[in-house]
Design a protein around this motif. Structure first.
Motif, mmCIF file in Angstrom:
data_model
loop_
_atom_site.group_PDB
_atom_site.id
_atom_site.type_symbol
_atom_site.label_atom_id
_atom_site.label_comp_id
_atom_site.label_asym_id
_atom_site.label_seq_id
_atom_site.Cartn_x
_atom_site.Cartn_y
_atom_site.Cartn_z
ATOM 1 N N GLU A 91 4.973 -7.586 -2.040
ATOM 2 C CA GLU A 91 5.165 -6.455 -1.139
ATOM 3 C C GLU A 91 6.207 -5.477 -1.690
ATOM 4 O O GLU A 91 7.074 -5.852 -2.476
ATOM 5 C CB GLU A 91 5.626 -6.926 0.252
ATOM 6 N N MET A 92 6.077 -4.238 -1.259
ATOM 7 C CA MET A 92 7.081 -3.214 -1.468
ATOM 8 C C MET A 92 7.266 -2.499 -0.136
ATOM 9 O O MET A 92 6.396 -2.566 0.738
ATOM 10 C CB MET A 92 6.660 -2.223 -2.557
ATOM 11 N N VAL B 275 3.883 -1.897 1.762
ATOM 12 C CA VAL B 275 2.863 -1.720 0.733
ATOM 13 C C VAL B 275 2.496 -3.083 0.182
ATOM 14 O O VAL B 275 3.343 -3.783 -0.403
ATOM 15 C CB VAL B 275 3.359 -0.800 -0.402
ATOM 16 N N LYS B 276 1.261 -3.509 0.402
ATOM 17 C CA LYS B 276 0.771 -4.773 -0.136
ATOM 18 C C LYS B 276 0.234 -4.542 -1.550
ATOM 19 O O LYS B 276 -0.584 -3.644 -1.759
ATOM 20 C CB LYS B 276 -0.347 -5.336 0.750
ATOM 21 N N LEU B 277 0.684 -5.362 -2.480
ATOM 22 C CA LEU B 277 0.276 -5.210 -3.869
ATOM 23 C C LEU B 277 -0.952 -6.046 -4.179
ATOM 24 O O LEU B 277 -1.133 -7.141 -3.615
ATOM 25 C CB LEU B 277 1.424 -5.612 -4.801
ATOM 26 N N ASP B 278 -1.765 -5.560 -5.064
ATOM 27 C CA ASP B 278 -2.954 -6.281 -5.509
ATOM 28 C C ASP B 278 -2.543 -7.232 -6.637
ATOM 29 O O ASP B 278 -2.097 -6.779 -7.694
ATOM 30 C CB ASP B 278 -4.004 -5.300 -6.013
ATOM 31 N N ASP C 133 8.353 -19.680 -1.982
ATOM 32 C CA ASP C 133 7.602 -18.926 -0.971
ATOM 33 C C ASP C 133 8.199 -17.540 -0.759
ATOM 34 O O ASP C 133 7.470 -16.541 -0.662
ATOM 35 C CB ASP C 133 7.589 -19.695 0.354
ATOM 36 N N TRP C 134 9.543 -17.490 -0.678
ATOM 37 C CA TRP C 134 10.195 -16.190 -0.503
ATOM 38 C C TRP C 134 9.888 -15.266 -1.676
ATOM 39 O O TRP C 134 9.567 -14.098 -1.488
ATOM 40 C CB TRP C 134 11.701 -16.363 -0.372
ATOM 41 N N ARG C 135 10.010 -15.809 -2.889
ATOM 42 C CA ARG C 135 9.751 -14.980 -4.071
ATOM 43 C C ARG C 135 8.314 -14.478 -4.080
ATOM 44 O O ARG C 135 8.044 -13.332 -4.424
ATOM 45 C CB ARG C 135 10.041 -15.782 -5.343
ATOM 46 N N GLY C 136 7.383 -15.386 -3.689
ATOM 47 C CA GLY C 136 5.986 -14.973 -3.661
ATOM 48 C C GLY C 136 5.724 -13.879 -2.638
ATOM 49 O O GLY C 136 5.013 -12.903 -2.902
#
Length: 321
Positions: A75-76, A141-144, A67-70
């Motif tokens: 995110e950035m 920053v949320k990544l697609d 979960d942490w890795r996901g």
């Protein structure tokens, strides 16, 4: 028929007749209840309990690490540091606009001044005036997940507009997290293997003790032609029952611990401390696979217990030939 007045001699004679005639009466070679048997059940229950806790904890840690890795991989963060002669709010707005123009970005969210200061509360406490401190602004920053992001292009686009900004793609954290999770799983596997080895040794000692207590009966049965499989099956059934009883007790106790921890975690979820614990360690709730694994361990303990006793008896009988 061997006529002996003592109870031990009477039991020996019954086994000799049954083995010689090839009969399949359910006459126990090893007493069903004894102090040694109850002690072995206790040892097996403790070992199964520890093995179940170790396996369940390893699954919880592995699930939390995933979960942490996901979350981190999706995110950035961009930090905009306050610099003399520059407007921090304007730099933050410019950084957000530059990040939104990059391909592979799903959303960009900038923390306000109050929100940025609130992030320091767990370390500095509440009620402090942080207006004089150079608190940087944080941009999430949320990544697609369906697009590929060029990190270097994003970094160049942002820093061209805001030179006092830095971008963290969390690669170092992901590497450390993967190493930590892998190390914990390996340690849990080693502990599990040591617990199972200790249980096998305990079963071996108990089997040898049971054979020593029934040495005369075993030798007579062997002399009158009883098959090694018949004698070893008696021990295997006896120790399988003991292992199954201990495995059910220990496995049931391990399941109960995880059920209670899950319930307590759910009750504490609304509190501040509970939220922090859940964020760090998860909800302490095993999945169905976790509960099935503990049940499988309990059943495997019974099988291993019977199998180990059968092997030891076979080796002893071969030395008698």
């Amino acid at each position: 028929m061997i006529y002996v007045q003592s109870e031990e001699g009477h039991r020996l004679g019954r086994f000799a007749d049954d083995a010689a005639a090839g009969m399949r009466k359910d006459v126990p070679l090893v007493p069903a209840t004894s102090i040694a048997g109850r002690a072995l059940v206790t040892v097996v229950a403790i070992m199964t309990f520890l093995a179940g806790l170790t396996a369940g904890a390893a699954m919880l840690i592995a699930h939390s690490a995933d979960d942490w890795r996901g979350q981190v991989a999706r995110e950035m963060t961009i930090q905009v540091r306050p610099v003399d002669g520059r407007d921090l709010d304007a730099d933050t707005t410019a950084a957000v606009a530059a990040a939104r123009t990059a391909a592979g970005i799903a959303d960009v969210y900038a923390y306000s001044k109050a929100q940025s200061e609130a992030l320091l509360a767990p370390w500095l406490g509440t009620g402090l005036d942080l207006s004089e401190l150079p608190v940087p602004r944080l941009i999430v920053v949320k990544l697609d997940p369906k697009a590929t992001l060029d990190v270097e292009a994003l970094r160049k686009a942002v820093m061209d507009k805001v030179p006092n900004a830095t971008i963290d793609d969390h690669r170092l954290w992901l590497q450390r997290l993967s190493v930590m999770a892998g190390t914990v799983v390996v340690i849990a596997f080693v502990i599990f293997a040591l617990v199972m080895l200790a249980m096998v040794l305990a079963v071996g000692f108990a089997t040898r003790g049971a054979m020593a207590g029934n040495r005369e009966i075993i030798e007579v049965l062997h002399l009158v032609g009883a098959a090694d499989g018949y004698i070893s099956r008696q021990f295997q059934r006896h120790f399988f029952r003991l292992g199954l009883r201990g495995g059910l007790i220990g496995g049931g106790a391990a399941l109960l611990v995880f059920l209670l921890s899950s319930s307590i975690s759910a009750l504490m979820r609304a509190t501040a401390g509970g939220d922090q614990i859940e964020a760090m360690f998860g909800s302490f709730s095993l999945s169905l696979k976790g509960y099935a694994l503990i049940a499988l361990i309990a059943g495997a303990v019974a099988v291993i217990t019977g199998f180990v006793s059968r092997i030891i008896v076979f080796r002893h009988l071969r030395r008698l030939t």
